[in-house]
Design a protein around this motif. Structure first.
Motif, PDB file in Angstrom:
ATOM      1  N   THR A 304     -98.270   2.588  36.507  1.00  0.00           N
ATOM      2  CA  THR A 304     -99.415   1.843  35.778  1.00  0.00           C
ATOM      3  C   THR A 304    -100.523   2.963  35.806  1.00  0.00           C
ATOM      4  N   VAL A 305    -100.723   3.591  37.035  1.00  0.00           N
ATOM      5  CA  VAL A 305    -101.700   4.644  37.214  1.00  0.00           C
ATOM      6  C   VAL A 305    -101.668   5.783  36.599  1.00  0.00           C
ATOM      7  N   LYS A 306    -100.365   6.166  36.224  1.00  0.00           N
ATOM      8  CA  LYS A 306    -100.155   7.349  35.533  1.00  0.00           C
ATOM      9  C   LYS A 306    -100.471   6.777  33.985  1.00  0.00           C
ATOM     10  N   ALA A 307    -100.392   5.740  33.518  1.00  0.00           N
ATOM     11  CA  ALA A 307    -100.748   5.386  32.129  1.00  0.00           C
ATOM     12  C   ALA A 307    -102.380   5.276  32.217  1.00  0.00           C
ATOM     13  N   ILE A 308    -102.918   5.043  33.162  1.00  0.00           N
ATOM     14  CA  ILE A 308    -104.309   4.881  33.259  1.00  0.00           C
ATOM     15  C   ILE A 308    -104.954   6.377  33.242  1.00  0.00           C
ATOM     16  N   GLN A 309    -104.244   7.150  33.787  1.00  0.00           N
ATOM     17  CA  GLN A 309    -104.785   8.684  33.994  1.00  0.00           C
ATOM     18  C   GLN A 309    -104.501   9.349  32.653  1.00  0.00           C
ATOM     19  N   ARG A 310    -103.467   8.793  31.572  1.00  0.00           N
ATOM     20  CA  ARG A 310    -103.123   9.447  30.393  1.00  0.00           C
ATOM     21  C   ARG A 310    -104.216   9.222  29.550  1.00  0.00           C
ATOM     22  N   TRP A 311    -104.537   7.775  29.679  1.00  0.00           N
ATOM     23  CA  TRP A 311    -105.794   7.066  28.721  1.00  0.00           C
ATOM     24  C   TRP A 311    -107.095   8.060  29.237  1.00  0.00           C
ATOM     25  N   ALA A 312    -107.373   8.249  30.466  1.00  0.00           N
ATOM     26  CA  ALA A 312    -108.430   9.103  30.982  1.00  0.00           C
ATOM     27  C   ALA A 312    -108.321  10.314  30.555  1.00  0.00           C
ATOM     28  N   GLY A 313    -107.253  11.030  30.291  1.00  0.00           N
ATOM     29  CA  GLY A 313    -107.053  12.329  29.935  1.00  0.00           C
ATOM     30  C   GLY A 313    -107.113  13.494  31.116  1.00  0.00           C
ATOM     31  N   ILE A 314    -106.574  12.874  32.197  1.00  0.00           N
ATOM     32  CA  ILE A 314    -106.498  13.710  33.574  1.00  0.00           C
ATOM     33  C   ILE A 314    -104.983  13.880  33.794  1.00  0.00           C
ATOM     34  N   ALA A 369    -103.876  -7.722  32.441  1.00  0.00           N
ATOM     35  CA  ALA A 369    -104.335  -7.463  31.199  1.00  0.00           C
ATOM     36  C   ALA A 369    -104.481  -5.786  30.751  1.00  0.00           C
ATOM     37  N   LEU A 370    -104.682  -5.081  31.614  1.00  0.00           N
ATOM     38  CA  LEU A 370    -104.599  -3.668  31.382  1.00  0.00           C
ATOM     39  C   LEU A 370    -103.308  -3.183  31.006  1.00  0.00           C
ATOM     40  N   GLN A 371    -102.216  -3.638  31.834  1.00  0.00           N
ATOM     41  CA  GLN A 371    -101.034  -2.891  31.443  1.00  0.00           C
ATOM     42  C   GLN A 371    -100.467  -3.624  30.078  1.00  0.00           C
ATOM     43  N   GLY A 372    -100.973  -4.642  29.607  1.00  0.00           N
ATOM     44  CA  GLY A 372    -100.718  -5.133  28.127  1.00  0.00           C
ATOM     45  C   GLY A 372    -101.451  -4.137  27.234  1.00  0.00           C
ATOM     46  N   TRP A 373    -102.784  -3.741  27.439  1.00  0.00           N
ATOM     47  CA  TRP A 373    -103.572  -3.098  26.754  1.00  0.00           C
ATOM     48  C   TRP A 373    -103.135  -1.560  26.601  1.00  0.00           C
ATOM     49  N   LEU A 374    -102.694  -0.966  27.612  1.00  0.00           N
ATOM     50  CA  LEU A 374    -102.192   0.273  27.798  1.00  0.00           C
ATOM     51  C   LEU A 374    -100.577   0.609  27.053  1.00  0.00           C
ATOM     52  N   ASN A 375    -100.005  -0.600  27.226  1.00  0.00           N
ATOM     53  CA  ASN A 375     -98.647  -0.660  26.350  1.00  0.00           C
ATOM     54  C   ASN A 375     -98.968  -0.672  24.952  1.00  0.00           C
ATOM     55  N   ALA A 376    -100.005  -1.397  24.486  1.00  0.00           N
ATOM     56  CA  ALA A 376    -100.326  -1.297  23.093  1.00  0.00           C
ATOM     57  C   ALA A 376    -101.167  -0.156  22.628  1.00  0.00           C
ATOM     58  N   ASN A 377    -102.085   0.399  23.404  1.00  0.00           N
ATOM     59  CA  ASN A 377    -102.787   1.689  22.774  1.00  0.00           C
ATOM     60  C   ASN A 377    -102.660   2.915  23.237  1.00  0.00           C
ATOM     61  N   VAL A 378    -102.086   3.140  24.501  1.00  0.00           N
ATOM     62  CA  VAL A 378    -101.744   4.362  25.208  1.00  0.00           C
ATOM     63  C   VAL A 378    -100.359   4.820  24.925  1.00  0.00           C
TER      64      VAL A 378
END
Length: 380
Positions: A304-314, A369-378
Protein backbone atom coordinates in the motif's frame (compact mmCIF):
# COMPACT_ATOMS: atom_id res chain seq x y z
CA UNK A 1 -1.63 0.49 16.29
CA UNK A 2 -1.86 3.10 13.53
CA UNK A 3 -1.17 0.69 10.68
CA UNK A 4 -2.46 -2.75 11.51
CA UNK A 5 -4.39 -1.70 14.60
CA UNK A 6 -2.81 -4.19 17.03
CA UNK A 7 -3.40 -1.86 19.90
CA UNK A 8 -6.27 0.38 20.74
CA UNK A 9 -4.56 3.36 22.36
CA UNK A 10 -5.34 5.65 19.41
CA UNK A 11 -8.77 4.27 18.55
CA UNK A 12 -9.95 4.29 22.13
CA UNK A 13 -8.95 7.93 22.53
CA UNK A 14 -11.77 10.23 23.58
CA UNK A 15 -13.71 11.20 20.47
CA UNK A 16 -11.08 9.42 18.37
CA UNK A 17 -8.91 12.55 18.44
CA UNK A 18 -5.19 12.15 17.94
CA UNK A 19 -2.36 14.11 16.42
CA UNK A 20 1.02 12.57 15.61
CA UNK A 21 3.29 12.98 18.63
CA UNK A 22 0.48 13.50 21.18
CA UNK A 23 -2.74 11.79 22.16
CA UNK A 24 -5.86 11.99 24.28
CA UNK A 25 -5.75 8.60 25.96
CA UNK A 26 -8.24 6.23 27.52
CA UNK A 27 -7.79 3.01 29.47
CA UNK A 28 -4.39 1.79 30.60
CA UNK A 29 -2.42 4.11 28.33
CA UNK A 30 -4.15 7.14 29.85
CA UNK A 31 -2.95 6.60 33.42
CA UNK A 32 0.07 8.88 33.15
CA UNK A 33 -0.90 10.74 36.31
CA UNK A 34 -1.60 7.65 38.43
CA UNK A 35 1.04 6.39 40.86
CA UNK A 36 1.38 2.61 40.50
CA UNK A 37 2.33 0.21 43.30
CA UNK A 38 6.07 -0.25 43.64
CA UNK A 39 5.85 -4.04 43.39
CA UNK A 40 4.06 -3.73 40.01
CA UNK A 41 6.78 -1.54 38.51
CA UNK A 42 9.49 -3.77 39.96
CA UNK A 43 8.00 -6.82 38.20
CA UNK A 44 8.36 -5.20 34.79
CA UNK A 45 11.88 -6.42 34.04
CA UNK A 46 11.26 -6.86 30.29
CA UNK A 47 10.20 -4.34 27.65
CA UNK A 48 7.10 -6.39 26.73
CA UNK A 49 5.97 -6.35 30.37
CA UNK A 50 6.31 -2.57 30.30
CA UNK A 51 4.29 -2.29 27.07
CA UNK A 52 1.59 -4.55 28.52
CA UNK A 53 1.50 -2.52 31.74
CA UNK A 54 0.89 0.61 29.66
CA UNK A 55 -1.73 -1.03 27.41
CA UNK A 56 -3.67 -3.17 29.91
CA UNK A 57 -2.08 -2.70 33.36
CA UNK A 58 -0.33 -6.00 32.70
CA UNK A 59 -3.49 -8.12 32.46
CA UNK A 60 -2.64 -10.70 29.79
CA UNK A 61 -6.14 -12.26 29.81
CA UNK A 62 -8.11 -9.00 29.61
CA UNK A 63 -11.24 -8.76 27.44
CA UNK A 64 -13.26 -5.69 28.31
CA UNK A 65 -15.49 -5.86 25.25
CA UNK A 66 -13.79 -2.89 23.57
CA UNK A 67 -12.75 -4.91 20.51
CA UNK A 68 -9.12 -5.37 21.61
CA UNK A 69 -7.74 -8.37 23.43
CA UNK A 70 -4.94 -9.47 25.73
CA UNK A 71 -2.08 -7.79 27.48
CA UNK A 72 -0.86 -6.05 24.32
CA UNK A 73 -4.38 -5.16 23.13
CA UNK A 74 -4.45 -6.93 19.77
CA UNK A 75 -7.11 -5.97 17.24
CA UNK A 76 -8.57 -9.34 16.24
CA UNK A 77 -7.91 -9.20 12.45
CA UNK A 78 -4.25 -8.48 13.24
CA UNK A 79 -4.08 -11.43 15.64
CA UNK A 80 -5.44 -13.64 12.84
CA UNK A 81 -3.30 -12.25 10.01
CA UNK A 82 -0.04 -12.67 11.95
CA UNK A 83 -0.79 -16.30 12.84
CA UNK A 84 -2.11 -15.88 16.37
CA UNK A 85 -4.86 -18.46 15.91
CA UNK A 86 -2.23 -21.19 15.94
CA UNK A 87 -2.26 -20.59 19.69
CA UNK A 88 -5.83 -19.49 20.47
CA UNK A 89 -8.87 -18.05 18.67
CA UNK A 90 -8.43 -14.67 20.43
CA UNK A 91 -5.34 -13.03 21.92
CA UNK A 92 -6.66 -12.91 25.50
CA UNK A 93 -7.11 -16.70 25.41
CA UNK A 94 -3.41 -17.26 24.60
CA UNK A 95 -0.58 -17.38 27.12
CA UNK A 96 1.66 -14.42 27.81
CA UNK A 97 4.55 -16.06 25.88
CA UNK A 98 2.28 -16.72 22.90
CA UNK A 99 1.04 -13.12 22.82
CA UNK A 100 4.63 -11.85 22.91
CA UNK A 101 5.56 -14.26 20.08
CA UNK A 102 2.88 -12.75 17.81
CA UNK A 103 3.81 -9.21 18.94
CA UNK A 104 7.38 -9.84 17.79
CA UNK A 105 6.09 -10.82 14.34
CA UNK A 106 4.14 -7.56 14.20
CA UNK A 107 7.21 -5.64 15.38
CA UNK A 108 9.29 -7.04 12.50
CA UNK A 109 6.77 -5.70 9.96
CA UNK A 110 5.41 -2.52 11.58
CA UNK A 111 8.19 -1.47 13.96
CA UNK A 112 7.65 0.00 17.46
CA UNK A 113 5.12 2.47 16.02
CA UNK A 114 2.58 -0.36 16.10
CA UNK A 115 2.13 0.72 19.71
CA UNK A 116 2.44 4.48 19.11
CA UNK A 117 2.10 5.65 22.71
CA UNK A 118 3.10 2.69 24.82
CA UNK A 119 6.23 1.84 22.81
CA UNK A 120 7.62 5.26 23.70
CA UNK A 121 6.70 4.94 27.35
CA UNK A 122 8.12 1.42 27.59
CA UNK A 123 11.28 2.13 25.56
CA UNK A 124 10.41 -0.53 22.95
CA UNK A 125 12.94 -0.87 20.10
CA UNK A 126 13.48 -3.40 17.35
CA UNK A 127 16.51 -4.74 19.22
CA UNK A 128 15.02 -5.25 22.68
CA UNK A 129 11.58 -6.24 21.36
CA UNK A 130 12.95 -9.06 19.21
CA UNK A 131 15.26 -10.38 21.93
CA UNK A 132 14.10 -13.82 23.22
CA UNK A 133 11.69 -13.54 26.12
CA UNK A 134 12.46 -15.83 29.09
CA UNK A 135 10.73 -19.16 28.53
CA UNK A 136 10.27 -18.55 24.82
CA UNK A 137 12.71 -21.23 23.71
CA UNK A 138 10.00 -23.75 22.75
CA UNK A 139 7.15 -22.87 20.43
CA UNK A 140 3.77 -24.43 21.32
CA UNK A 141 2.38 -26.76 18.63
CA UNK A 142 0.31 -25.21 15.88
CA UNK A 143 -3.43 -25.84 15.75
CA UNK A 144 -4.10 -27.89 12.63
CA UNK A 145 -7.53 -28.46 11.11
CA UNK A 146 -8.58 -31.26 8.78
CA UNK A 147 -8.22 -30.57 5.04
CA UNK A 148 -11.07 -28.58 3.56
CA UNK A 149 -12.33 -26.55 0.63
CA UNK A 150 -12.93 -22.80 0.52
CA UNK A 151 -13.79 -20.09 -2.03
CA UNK A 152 -12.07 -16.72 -2.43
CA UNK A 153 -14.45 -13.95 -1.36
CA UNK A 154 -12.00 -11.01 -1.31
CA UNK A 155 -12.39 -8.45 -4.09
CA UNK A 156 -10.65 -8.21 -6.53
CA UNK A 157 -8.92 -11.37 -5.30
CA UNK A 158 -6.47 -12.70 -2.73
CA UNK A 159 -2.68 -12.83 -2.59
CA UNK A 160 -0.97 -16.22 -2.51
CA UNK A 161 2.17 -16.11 -0.35
CA UNK A 162 5.24 -18.26 0.21
CA UNK A 163 4.44 -18.70 3.91
CA UNK A 164 1.68 -18.24 6.52
CA UNK A 165 1.90 -14.49 7.11
CA UNK A 166 1.82 -11.10 5.42
CA UNK A 167 5.57 -10.79 5.91
CA UNK A 168 6.10 -13.59 3.36
CA UNK A 169 6.52 -12.73 -0.33
CA UNK A 170 3.61 -12.73 -2.79
CA UNK A 171 4.03 -15.54 -5.33
CA UNK A 172 0.67 -15.39 -7.07
CA UNK A 173 -3.00 -14.55 -6.74
CA UNK A 174 -6.45 -16.11 -6.81
CA UNK A 175 -9.39 -14.28 -8.34
CA UNK A 176 -12.70 -13.85 -6.51
CA UNK A 177 -14.66 -17.12 -6.62
CA UNK A 178 -11.61 -19.37 -7.03
CA UNK A 179 -11.96 -22.76 -5.31
CA UNK A 180 -9.14 -23.43 -2.82
CA UNK A 181 -8.28 -26.78 -1.22
CA UNK A 182 -5.79 -27.31 1.58
CA UNK A 183 -5.29 -27.48 5.33
CA UNK A 184 -5.91 -24.62 7.77
CA UNK A 185 -2.96 -23.78 9.98
CA UNK A 186 -3.23 -20.85 12.32
CA UNK A 187 -5.52 -18.70 10.20
CA UNK A 188 -3.83 -19.58 6.89
CA UNK A 189 -4.59 -22.33 4.38
CA UNK A 190 -1.64 -24.41 3.21
CA UNK A 191 -2.01 -25.50 -0.42
CA UNK A 192 0.12 -27.69 -2.67
CA UNK A 193 3.52 -26.42 -3.74
CA UNK A 194 4.29 -24.42 -0.59
CA UNK A 195 1.55 -21.86 -1.32
CA UNK A 196 -0.43 -20.11 1.42
CA UNK A 197 -3.57 -17.97 1.43
CA UNK A 198 -5.14 -16.06 4.33
CA UNK A 199 -8.30 -17.59 5.78
CA UNK A 200 -9.73 -14.05 6.15
CA UNK A 201 -10.08 -13.88 2.33
CA UNK A 202 -11.99 -17.18 2.08
CA UNK A 203 -15.44 -18.62 2.75
CA UNK A 204 -16.75 -22.17 2.84
CA UNK A 205 -19.75 -21.09 0.73
CA UNK A 206 -19.44 -20.96 -3.04
CA UNK A 207 -20.18 -17.45 -4.39
CA UNK A 208 -23.16 -16.83 -6.64
CA UNK A 209 -22.16 -16.99 -10.30
CA UNK A 210 -21.25 -13.62 -11.75
CA UNK A 211 -23.43 -12.29 -14.56
CA UNK A 212 -22.04 -13.05 -17.96
CA UNK A 213 -20.17 -10.12 -19.50
CA UNK A 214 -21.61 -8.44 -22.52
CA UNK A 215 -20.48 -10.08 -25.74
CA UNK A 216 -17.30 -8.50 -26.98
CA UNK A 217 -17.11 -7.20 -30.53
CA UNK A 218 -15.33 -9.34 -33.08
CA UNK A 219 -11.65 -9.52 -32.16
CA UNK A 220 -9.19 -7.68 -34.34
CA UNK A 221 -7.42 -9.68 -36.98
CA UNK A 222 -4.05 -8.72 -35.60
CA UNK A 223 -2.42 -6.92 -32.71
CA UNK A 224 0.75 -6.58 -30.70
CA UNK A 225 1.96 -9.12 -28.14
CA UNK A 226 2.27 -8.15 -24.48
CA UNK A 227 3.58 -9.85 -21.33
CA UNK A 228 1.88 -9.58 -17.91
CA UNK A 229 4.38 -7.95 -15.54
CA UNK A 230 2.28 -7.69 -12.34
CA UNK A 231 3.69 -10.12 -9.76
CA UNK A 232 0.25 -11.30 -8.63
CA UNK A 233 -1.17 -11.45 -12.15
CA UNK A 234 -3.61 -9.24 -14.05
CA UNK A 235 -7.38 -8.91 -13.99
CA UNK A 236 -9.20 -9.27 -17.31
CA UNK A 237 -12.18 -6.91 -17.32
CA UNK A 238 -15.30 -6.81 -19.43
CA UNK A 239 -14.54 -3.25 -20.55
CA UNK A 240 -11.67 -0.74 -20.69
CA UNK A 241 -11.75 0.51 -17.08
CA UNK A 242 -11.69 -0.59 -13.45
CA UNK A 243 -15.43 0.09 -13.18
CA UNK A 244 -16.10 -2.90 -15.44
CA UNK A 245 -16.55 -6.36 -13.92
CA UNK A 246 -13.70 -8.85 -13.66
CA UNK A 247 -14.15 -11.48 -16.35
CA UNK A 248 -11.02 -13.53 -15.75
CA UNK A 249 -7.31 -13.28 -15.07
CA UNK A 250 -3.85 -13.77 -16.55
CA UNK A 251 -0.85 -14.95 -14.54
CA UNK A 252 2.50 -13.20 -14.26
CA UNK A 253 4.57 -13.80 -17.39
CA UNK A 254 1.58 -14.71 -19.60
CA UNK A 255 1.80 -13.45 -23.19
CA UNK A 256 -1.41 -11.92 -24.57
CA UNK A 257 -2.22 -10.37 -27.92
CA UNK A 258 -4.38 -7.36 -28.59
CA UNK A 259 -4.69 -3.69 -29.48
CA UNK A 260 -3.71 -0.90 -27.06
CA UNK A 261 -6.10 2.08 -26.90
CA UNK A 262 -6.48 4.74 -24.18
CA UNK A 263 -4.34 2.76 -21.75
CA UNK A 264 -6.16 -0.58 -22.12
CA UNK A 265 -5.35 -3.60 -24.29
CA UNK A 266 -8.37 -5.15 -26.00
CA UNK A 267 -7.50 -8.86 -26.16
CA UNK A 268 -7.56 -10.44 -29.59
CA UNK A 269 -9.23 -13.61 -28.27
CA UNK A 270 -12.30 -11.62 -27.17
CA UNK A 271 -11.94 -12.32 -23.44
CA UNK A 272 -11.92 -8.63 -22.48
CA UNK A 273 -9.42 -5.92 -21.55
CA UNK A 274 -6.20 -5.66 -19.48
CA UNK A 275 -4.74 -2.42 -18.20
CA UNK A 276 -1.64 -1.39 -20.13
CA UNK A 277 0.07 -0.35 -16.86
CA UNK A 278 0.64 -4.00 -15.96
CA UNK A 279 1.80 -5.13 -19.41
CA UNK A 280 4.93 -4.67 -21.45
CA UNK A 281 5.44 -5.21 -25.15
CA UNK A 282 6.96 -8.67 -25.68
CA UNK A 283 9.63 -7.14 -27.92
CA UNK A 284 10.53 -4.49 -25.34
CA UNK A 285 9.12 -1.09 -24.38
CA UNK A 286 5.47 -0.44 -23.58
CA UNK A 287 3.91 0.07 -20.17
CA UNK A 288 5.67 -1.64 -17.25
CA UNK A 289 4.36 -2.18 -13.71
CA UNK A 290 5.29 -4.69 -11.01
CA UNK A 291 2.28 -3.75 -8.92
CA UNK A 292 -0.93 -5.79 -8.74
CA UNK A 293 -4.21 -4.45 -7.36
CA UNK A 294 -4.06 -4.06 -3.58
CA UNK A 295 -5.95 -6.41 -1.31
CA UNK A 296 -8.56 -4.31 0.52
CA UNK A 297 -7.54 -5.11 4.10
CA UNK A 298 -7.28 -1.65 5.68
CA UNK A 299 -3.62 -2.26 6.61
CA UNK A 300 -1.01 0.29 5.50
CA UNK A 301 1.57 -2.35 4.62
CA UNK A 302 4.55 -2.11 2.25
CA UNK A 303 2.52 -2.67 -0.96
CA UNK A 304 0.00 0.00 0.00
CA UNK A 305 2.84 2.40 0.85
CA UNK A 306 4.48 1.67 -2.53
CA UNK A 307 1.23 2.59 -4.27
CA UNK A 308 1.04 5.82 -2.22
CA UNK A 309 4.63 6.61 -3.21
CA UNK A 310 3.82 5.98 -6.88
CA UNK A 311 0.88 8.37 -6.60
CA UNK A 312 3.10 11.00 -4.96
CA UNK A 313 5.83 10.53 -7.57
CA UNK A 314 8.67 9.43 -5.29
CA UNK A 315 10.84 6.33 -5.02
CA UNK A 316 8.78 3.22 -4.23
CA UNK A 317 10.53 1.87 -1.12
CA UNK A 318 7.51 0.58 0.79
CA UNK A 319 8.59 2.46 3.94
CA UNK A 320 6.20 4.90 5.60
CA UNK A 321 8.59 7.67 6.63
CA UNK A 322 8.87 11.46 6.78
CA UNK A 323 9.79 11.69 3.09
CA UNK A 324 6.65 9.75 2.13
CA UNK A 325 4.43 11.79 4.46
CA UNK A 326 5.71 15.09 3.04
CA UNK A 327 5.25 13.90 -0.55
CA UNK A 328 1.69 12.79 0.19
CA UNK A 329 0.95 16.10 1.92
CA UNK A 330 2.06 17.96 -1.22
CA UNK A 331 -0.12 15.66 -3.30
CA UNK A 332 -3.28 16.35 -1.26
CA UNK A 333 -2.48 20.07 -0.95
CA UNK A 334 -1.50 20.59 2.69
CA UNK A 335 1.76 22.01 4.12
CA UNK A 336 4.55 19.45 3.78
CA UNK A 337 5.74 19.45 7.40
CA UNK A 338 6.05 15.67 7.82
CA UNK A 339 3.43 15.68 10.60
CA UNK A 340 0.32 13.77 9.52
CA UNK A 341 -2.40 15.55 11.48
CA UNK A 342 -6.07 16.50 11.13
CA UNK A 343 -5.58 18.87 8.18
CA UNK A 344 -3.71 16.28 6.13
CA UNK A 345 -6.20 13.56 7.06
CA UNK A 346 -9.18 15.70 6.04
CA UNK A 347 -7.53 16.70 2.75
CA UNK A 348 -6.78 13.07 1.92
CA UNK A 349 -10.36 12.01 2.64
CA UNK A 350 -11.64 14.84 0.42
CA UNK A 351 -9.22 13.91 -2.37
CA UNK A 352 -10.29 10.25 -2.51
CA UNK A 353 -13.99 11.10 -2.23
CA UNK A 354 -14.82 9.73 1.22
CA UNK A 355 -16.78 11.41 4.00
CA UNK A 356 -14.68 13.14 6.65
CA UNK A 357 -14.84 11.35 10.01
CA UNK A 358 -12.76 13.70 12.17
CA UNK A 359 -9.87 11.25 12.44
CA UNK A 360 -6.38 12.65 12.84
CA UNK A 361 -4.36 9.68 11.62
CA UNK A 362 -4.71 7.04 8.90
CA UNK A 363 -7.31 4.87 10.56
CA UNK A 364 -8.63 1.57 9.20
CA UNK A 365 -11.59 3.20 7.42
CA UNK A 366 -9.38 5.69 5.59
CA UNK A 367 -6.73 3.13 4.55
CA UNK A 368 -9.44 0.80 3.23
CA UNK A 369 -10.95 3.59 1.09
CA UNK A 370 -7.48 4.71 -0.02
CA UNK A 371 -6.60 1.18 -1.19
CA UNK A 372 -9.71 1.09 -3.36
CA UNK A 373 -8.95 4.53 -4.76
CA UNK A 374 -5.34 3.59 -5.54
CA UNK A 375 -6.50 0.44 -7.34
CA UNK A 376 -8.83 2.47 -9.54
CA UNK A 377 -6.66 5.54 -10.15
CA UNK A 378 -2.99 4.63 -9.71
CA UNK A 379 -2.53 0.90 -10.26
CA UNK A 380 -5.20 0.31 -12.89
Amino acid sequence: MANSRVTSTQDRATGGLRKAGSAVLAGAAGLAGVTLPAQTAAAEDNVWDRVAHCESTGNWSINTGNGFYGGLQFWHPTWVSFGGTQFAPYAHQATKIQQITIAQKVLKVQGPGAWPVCSVRAGLTMENGLAPYPGQDVDPPSRDVSPGTWYVTATPGANIRSGPGTNYSIIGSAATGTKVSGTEKGGWVSMEGGRWISLTTLSTSAPAPAPAPEPAPAPPSSGASYVVTATAGANIRSGPGTSYSIAGGARYGTTVKGVLSNGWVKLADGRGYISGTILRASTGGGGVSDMAPLVLDGSRGPLTVKAIQRWAGIQETGYWNTTTIMALQRTVGTPADGDWGPASQAALQDRIGMTRDGSTYMNYRTVLALQGWLNANVIG
